[in-house]
Design a protein around this motif. Structure first.
Motif, PDB file in Angstrom:
ATOM      1  N   VAL A 102       0.848  -1.190   0.000  1.00 23.13           N
ATOM      2  CA  VAL A 102       0.000   0.000   0.000  1.00 23.13           C
ATOM      3  C   VAL A 102       0.886   1.244   0.000  1.00 23.13           C
ATOM      4  O   VAL A 102       1.943   1.268   0.621  1.00 23.13           O
ATOM      5  CB  VAL A 102      -0.933   0.008   1.233  1.00 23.13           C
ATOM      6  CG1 VAL A 102      -1.616   1.362   1.399  1.00 23.13           C
ATOM      7  CG2 VAL A 102      -1.964  -1.098   1.120  1.00 23.13           C
ATOM      8  N   THR A 103       0.434   2.290  -0.697  1.00 25.10           N
ATOM      9  CA  THR A 103       1.124   3.578  -0.680  1.00 25.10           C
ATOM     10  C   THR A 103       0.169   4.660  -0.189  1.00 25.10           C
ATOM     11  O   THR A 103      -0.915   4.818  -0.741  1.00 25.10           O
ATOM     12  CB  THR A 103       1.632   3.964  -2.082  1.00 25.10           C
ATOM     13  OG1 THR A 103       2.543   2.971  -2.552  1.00 25.10           O
ATOM     14  CG2 THR A 103       2.336   5.308  -2.054  1.00 25.10           C
ATOM     15  N   LEU A 104       0.581   5.367   0.841  1.00 21.88           N
ATOM     16  CA  LEU A 104      -0.099   6.596   1.247  1.00 21.88           C
ATOM     17  C   LEU A 104       0.783   7.723   0.738  1.00 21.88           C
ATOM     18  O   LEU A 104       1.710   8.176   1.413  1.00 21.88           O
ATOM     19  CB  LEU A 104      -0.269   6.663   2.767  1.00 21.88           C
ATOM     20  CG  LEU A 104      -1.013   5.494   3.427  1.00 21.88           C
ATOM     21  CD1 LEU A 104      -1.212   5.767   4.919  1.00 21.88           C
ATOM     22  CD2 LEU A 104      -2.354   5.226   2.760  1.00 21.88           C
ATOM     23  N   GLY A 105       0.528   8.150  -0.497  1.00 19.77           N
ATOM     24  CA  GLY A 105       1.458   9.009  -1.209  1.00 19.77           C
ATOM     25  C   GLY A 105       1.018  10.457  -1.306  1.00 19.77           C
ATOM     26  O   GLY A 105      -0.156  10.788  -1.144  1.00 19.77           O
ATOM     27  N   GLY A 106       1.982  11.312  -1.610  1.00 22.14           N
ATOM     28  CA  GLY A 106       1.724  12.727  -1.802  1.00 22.14           C
ATOM     29  C   GLY A 106       1.515  13.054  -3.264  1.00 22.14           C
ATOM     30  O   GLY A 106       1.607  12.188  -4.142  1.00 22.14           O
ATOM     31  N   THR A 107       1.242  14.322  -3.548  1.00 24.83           N
ATOM     32  CA  THR A 107       0.994  14.746  -4.919  1.00 24.83           C
ATOM     33  C   THR A 107       1.888  15.922  -5.277  1.00 24.83           C
ATOM     34  O   THR A 107       2.227  16.756  -4.434  1.00 24.83           O
ATOM     35  CB  THR A 107      -0.472  15.173  -5.110  1.00 24.83           C
ATOM     36  OG1 THR A 107      -0.788  16.175  -4.133  1.00 24.83           O
ATOM     37  CG2 THR A 107      -1.400  13.990  -4.937  1.00 24.83           C
ATOM     38  N   ASN A 108       2.257  15.990  -6.536  1.00 24.88           N
ATOM     39  CA  ASN A 108       2.986  17.102  -7.141  1.00 24.88           C
ATOM     40  C   ASN A 108       4.170  17.580  -6.293  1.00 24.88           C
ATOM     41  O   ASN A 108       4.183  18.716  -5.809  1.00 24.88           O
ATOM     42  CB  ASN A 108       2.043  18.284  -7.398  1.00 24.88           C
ATOM     43  CG  ASN A 108       2.622  19.250  -8.425  1.00 24.88           C
ATOM     44  OD1 ASN A 108       3.668  18.990  -9.018  1.00 24.88           O
ATOM     45  ND2 ASN A 108       1.951  20.358  -8.632  1.00 24.88           N
ATOM     46  N   PRO A 109       5.196  16.741  -6.123  1.00 26.63           N
ATOM     47  CA  PRO A 109       6.345  17.168  -5.321  1.00 26.63           C
ATOM     48  C   PRO A 109       7.194  18.223  -6.010  1.00 26.63           C
ATOM     49  O   PRO A 109       8.080  18.801  -5.390  1.00 26.63           O
ATOM     50  CB  PRO A 109       7.130  15.863  -5.155  1.00 26.63           C
ATOM     51  CG  PRO A 109       6.792  15.073  -6.371  1.00 26.63           C
ATOM     52  CD  PRO A 109       5.359  15.401  -6.679  1.00 26.63           C
ATOM     53  N   ALA A 110       6.949  18.495  -7.305  1.00 27.64           N
ATOM     54  CA  ALA A 110       7.796  19.420  -8.058  1.00 27.64           C
ATOM     55  C   ALA A 110       7.413  20.882  -7.880  1.00 27.64           C
ATOM     56  O   ALA A 110       8.165  21.772  -8.254  1.00 27.64           O
ATOM     57  CB  ALA A 110       7.755  19.061  -9.548  1.00 27.64           C
ATOM     58  N   ASN A 111       6.235  21.157  -7.300  1.00 24.04           N
ATOM     59  CA  ASN A 111       5.818  22.562  -7.246  1.00 24.04           C
ATOM     60  C   ASN A 111       6.390  23.317  -6.046  1.00 24.04           C
ATOM     61  O   ASN A 111       6.237  24.532  -5.946  1.00 24.04           O
ATOM     62  CB  ASN A 111       4.292  22.675  -7.261  1.00 24.04           C
ATOM     63  CG  ASN A 111       3.649  22.052  -6.026  1.00 24.04           C
ATOM     64  OD1 ASN A 111       4.329  21.650  -5.090  1.00 24.04           O
ATOM     65  ND2 ASN A 111       2.328  21.962  -6.036  1.00 24.04           N
ATOM     66  N   GLY A 112       7.038  22.573  -5.151  1.00 22.69           N
ATOM     67  CA  GLY A 112       7.689  23.233  -4.031  1.00 22.69           C
ATOM     68  C   GLY A 112       6.752  23.800  -2.986  1.00 22.69           C
ATOM     69  O   GLY A 112       7.173  24.533  -2.094  1.00 22.69           O
ATOM     70  N   VAL A 113       5.463  23.485  -3.071  1.00 23.98           N
ATOM     71  CA  VAL A 113       4.490  24.012  -2.109  1.00 23.98           C
ATOM     72  C   VAL A 113       4.469  23.105  -0.879  1.00 23.98           C
ATOM     73  O   VAL A 113       4.190  21.913  -0.990  1.00 23.98           O
ATOM     74  CB  VAL A 113       3.083  24.096  -2.732  1.00 23.98           C
ATOM     75  CG1 VAL A 113       2.076  24.586  -1.705  1.00 23.98           C
ATOM     76  CG2 VAL A 113       3.102  25.004  -3.950  1.00 23.98           C
ATOM     77  N   PRO A 114       4.782  23.635   0.316  1.00 23.33           N
ATOM     78  CA  PRO A 114       4.772  22.803   1.515  1.00 23.33           C
ATOM     79  C   PRO A 114       3.355  22.593   2.019  1.00 23.33           C
ATOM     80  O   PRO A 114       2.391  23.113   1.469  1.00 23.33           O
ATOM     81  CB  PRO A 114       5.589  23.632   2.506  1.00 23.33           C
ATOM     82  CG  PRO A 114       5.329  25.047   2.100  1.00 23.33           C
ATOM     83  CD  PRO A 114       5.186  25.022   0.594  1.00 23.33           C
TER      84      PRO A 114
END
Length: 229
Positions: A102-114
């Motif tokens: 299972v992955t509890l993943g994030g989105t759009n790591p390239a935009n630099g928004v914390p």
């Protein structure tokens, strides 16, 4: 503290019929991964980021489960088998069960928004093997995510989600009322939501065909009466 740990082992035994004793559960990689995470998270909150990461990497090497030190995990979290990934801003409630891969993943790591990039899993949720739960969404209390589902939107409380992208599926009341269902969905055969929609459309088309045939028959009968007159 010892009583809480025993309760944790008993909660796992209640969800997994395989172990014959608590001693067997102590060998589970998911138990070790959660234990190491408690240490890593404590270091992370103390801003000892390198040490937290070091504990995290050692845990991943030992258990094949990657839990970021920043993730917040509640009581009685059970990872069955392992090979899973939990991101930094994930929040997991009490009595959550998660199966392998299972992955509890994030989105759009390239935009630099914390900020919040990973899911929040509320109490008593079950996430089936291979599921991907992505983004800062909320999986409601007692929700069930079926195997290999891809979830990108909020999941209502008590819903059972299947498919790609995940959609709610109907379950029988007796299944819904169960406190725990292995792998998130009942093993009895049931339609995928897309198949259910196709079946409903098929029934509607057949009904329209029958009404059309009836109207054509009435029209032909009226034409014959006019011809005879």
């Amino acid at each position: 503290m010892l009583d809480a740990f025993v309760d944790y082992l008993d909660s796992i035994k209640a969800r997994d019929p395989a172990p014959r004793s608590r001693w067997e559960i102590l060998l589970y990689p998911g138990v070790w991964a959660v234990g190491f995470h408690r240490i890593a998270h404590w270091l992370f909150k103390g801003e000892l980021y390198f040490l937290a990461r070091a504990v995290n990497h050692f845990s991943r090497l030992l258990t094949a489960i990657d839990i970021h030190p920043g993730a917040k995990i509640g009581r009685n979290f059970f990872i069955d088998h392992g090979f899973s990934v939990i991101g930094e801003t994930a929040v997991i409630g009490d009595n959550v069960t998660m199966y392998q891969c299972v992955t509890l993943g994030g989105t759009n790591p390239a935009n630099g928004v914390p900020g919040k990039r990973h899911p929040t899993i509320e109490d008593d949720a079950i996430i089936g093997s291979g599921a991907q739960v992505l983004g800062p969404i909320i999986v409601g209390r007692r929700a069930r995510i079926g195997a290999n589902a891809v979830v990108t939107k909020d999941v209502p409380e008590g819903a059972s989600m299947v498919g790609i992208p995940a959609r709610p599926t109907l379950v029988e009341a007796t299944d819904y009322q169960k406190s725990f269902v292995p792998y998130g969905t009942p093993c009895s055969e049931r339609f995928d939501p897309a198949t259910q929609q196709l079946e409903m459309l098929k029934c509607e088309v057949e009904s329209l065909r029958a009404k059309l045939a009836e109207l054509i028959e009435k029209r032909d009968g009226a034409d014959k009466e006019r011809d005879c007159a």
